[in-house]
Design a protein around this motif. Sequence first.
Motif, short mmCIF file in Angstrom:
data_model
loop_
_atom_site.label_atom_id
_atom_site.label_comp_id
_atom_site.label_asym_id
_atom_site.label_seq_id
_atom_site.Cartn_x
_atom_site.Cartn_y
_atom_site.Cartn_z
N ARG A 163 18.80 8.00 13.12
CA ARG A 163 19.54 7.91 14.38
C ARG A 163 18.74 7.25 15.49
NH1 ARG A 163 23.78 12.76 14.73
NH2 ARG A 163 24.43 12.65 12.57
N LYS A 164 17.94 6.26 15.09
CA LYS A 164 17.23 5.41 16.04
C LYS A 164 16.94 4.09 15.32
CE LYS A 164 12.45 6.74 15.13
NZ LYS A 164 11.18 7.12 15.74
N ILE A 165 16.72 3.05 16.10
CA ILE A 165 16.50 1.72 15.53
C ILE A 165 15.15 1.68 14.82
CG2 ILE A 165 16.23 -0.75 16.06
CD1 ILE A 165 19.07 0.28 16.55
N ILE A 166 15.18 1.29 13.54
CA ILE A 166 13.96 1.09 12.76
C ILE A 166 13.87 -0.41 12.46
CG2 ILE A 166 12.70 1.67 10.65
CD1 ILE A 166 13.16 4.09 12.51
N LEU A 167 12.87 -1.04 13.08
CA LEU A 167 12.70 -2.48 12.92
C LEU A 167 11.95 -2.81 11.65
CD1 LEU A 167 11.75 -3.47 16.58
CD2 LEU A 167 14.00 -3.57 15.49
N GLN A 168 12.20 -4.01 11.17
CA GLN A 168 11.48 -4.55 10.02
C GLN A 168 10.75 -5.80 10.47
OE1 GLN A 168 14.45 -3.24 6.43
NE2 GLN A 168 14.53 -5.33 7.04
N ASP A 169 9.54 -5.97 10.00
CA ASP A 169 8.80 -7.20 10.18
C ASP A 169 8.91 -8.00 8.90
OD1 ASP A 169 7.85 -6.85 12.81
OD2 ASP A 169 6.19 -5.60 12.12
N VAL A 170 8.45 -9.23 8.95
CA VAL A 170 8.46 -10.10 7.78
C VAL A 170 7.02 -10.49 7.48
CG1 VAL A 170 9.35 -12.24 6.82
CG2 VAL A 170 10.72 -10.98 8.48
N ASN A 171 6.57 -10.25 6.24
CA ASN A 171 5.20 -10.62 5.89
C ASN A 171 5.10 -12.11 5.57
OD1 ASN A 171 5.94 -11.00 3.17
ND2 ASN A 171 5.14 -9.01 2.52
N GLU A 172 3.92 -12.55 5.22
CA GLU A 172 3.68 -13.98 4.97
C GLU A 172 4.44 -14.51 3.77
OE1 GLU A 172 0.08 -11.83 3.15
OE2 GLU A 172 1.37 -11.56 4.86
N TYR A 173 4.96 -13.63 2.93
CA TYR A 173 5.73 -14.03 1.75
C TYR A 173 7.24 -13.99 2.02
CZ TYR A 173 1.20 -13.01 -0.25
OH TYR A 173 -0.15 -12.98 -0.49
N GLY A 174 7.62 -13.66 3.25
CA GLY A 174 9.03 -13.59 3.60
C GLY A 174 9.70 -12.29 3.23
N GLU A 175 8.90 -11.28 2.86
CA GLU A 175 9.44 -9.98 2.47
C GLU A 175 9.47 -9.06 3.69
OE1 GLU A 175 7.33 -9.95 -1.93
OE2 GLU A 175 6.20 -9.30 -0.16
N PHE A 176 10.43 -8.15 3.69
CA PHE A 176 10.54 -7.19 4.77
C PHE A 176 9.53 -6.06 4.62
CE2 PHE A 176 15.14 -8.56 4.95
CZ PHE A 176 14.98 -9.30 6.10
#
Length: 174
Positions: free
Chosen positions: A156-169
């Motif tokens: 019930r809160k925003i969980i962000l994803q980053d992208v690594n150097e391989y394009g994976e979340f």
Amino acid sequence: MIRLYGTVNDSIVDGPGLRYVVFTQGCPHHCKGCHNPNSHDLLGGYLVDMKDLLLEIDKNSLLDGITISGGEPFIQAKNLISFIKEIKKRHLHIMIYSGYTFEEIMSLGKDERELLSLCDTLVDGRFIQSQRSLSLRYKGSLNQRIINVSLSLQKRKIILQDVNEYGEFIINKS
């Protein structure tokens, strides 16, 4: 039936891995600098039977996921729900782009919330040309967020994803 602007059979820029991309037709946002301005007209594009799209998707056993973009996919939420349910049966990652924010989608209505809940990843927020950056992966402007939908709904809160150097979340720990 879904009203489309077009499709791309094998994209490597619209999410992680090899993806089938569906560009929906119709958008209320009209963002300045939009990369698909011809997708804005609500009556433009063409109608496609979901079964035909699924047949195309099933032809490519190398796909890692499906990306739904636009236009604005959430204005066709009701029609996209059954399509996405079929995609889930194929165990493909589902990513959706929206000019609406996560919070706006949650307030739109039942169909929009259901469509969101079926997706793995949401890239949200309108494209802002003054915040455009070519160095961003999977989004066009700095204001946009890459959100892990299931974790965000669960916590019930925003969980962000980053992208690594391989394009994976990867989950953003901050």
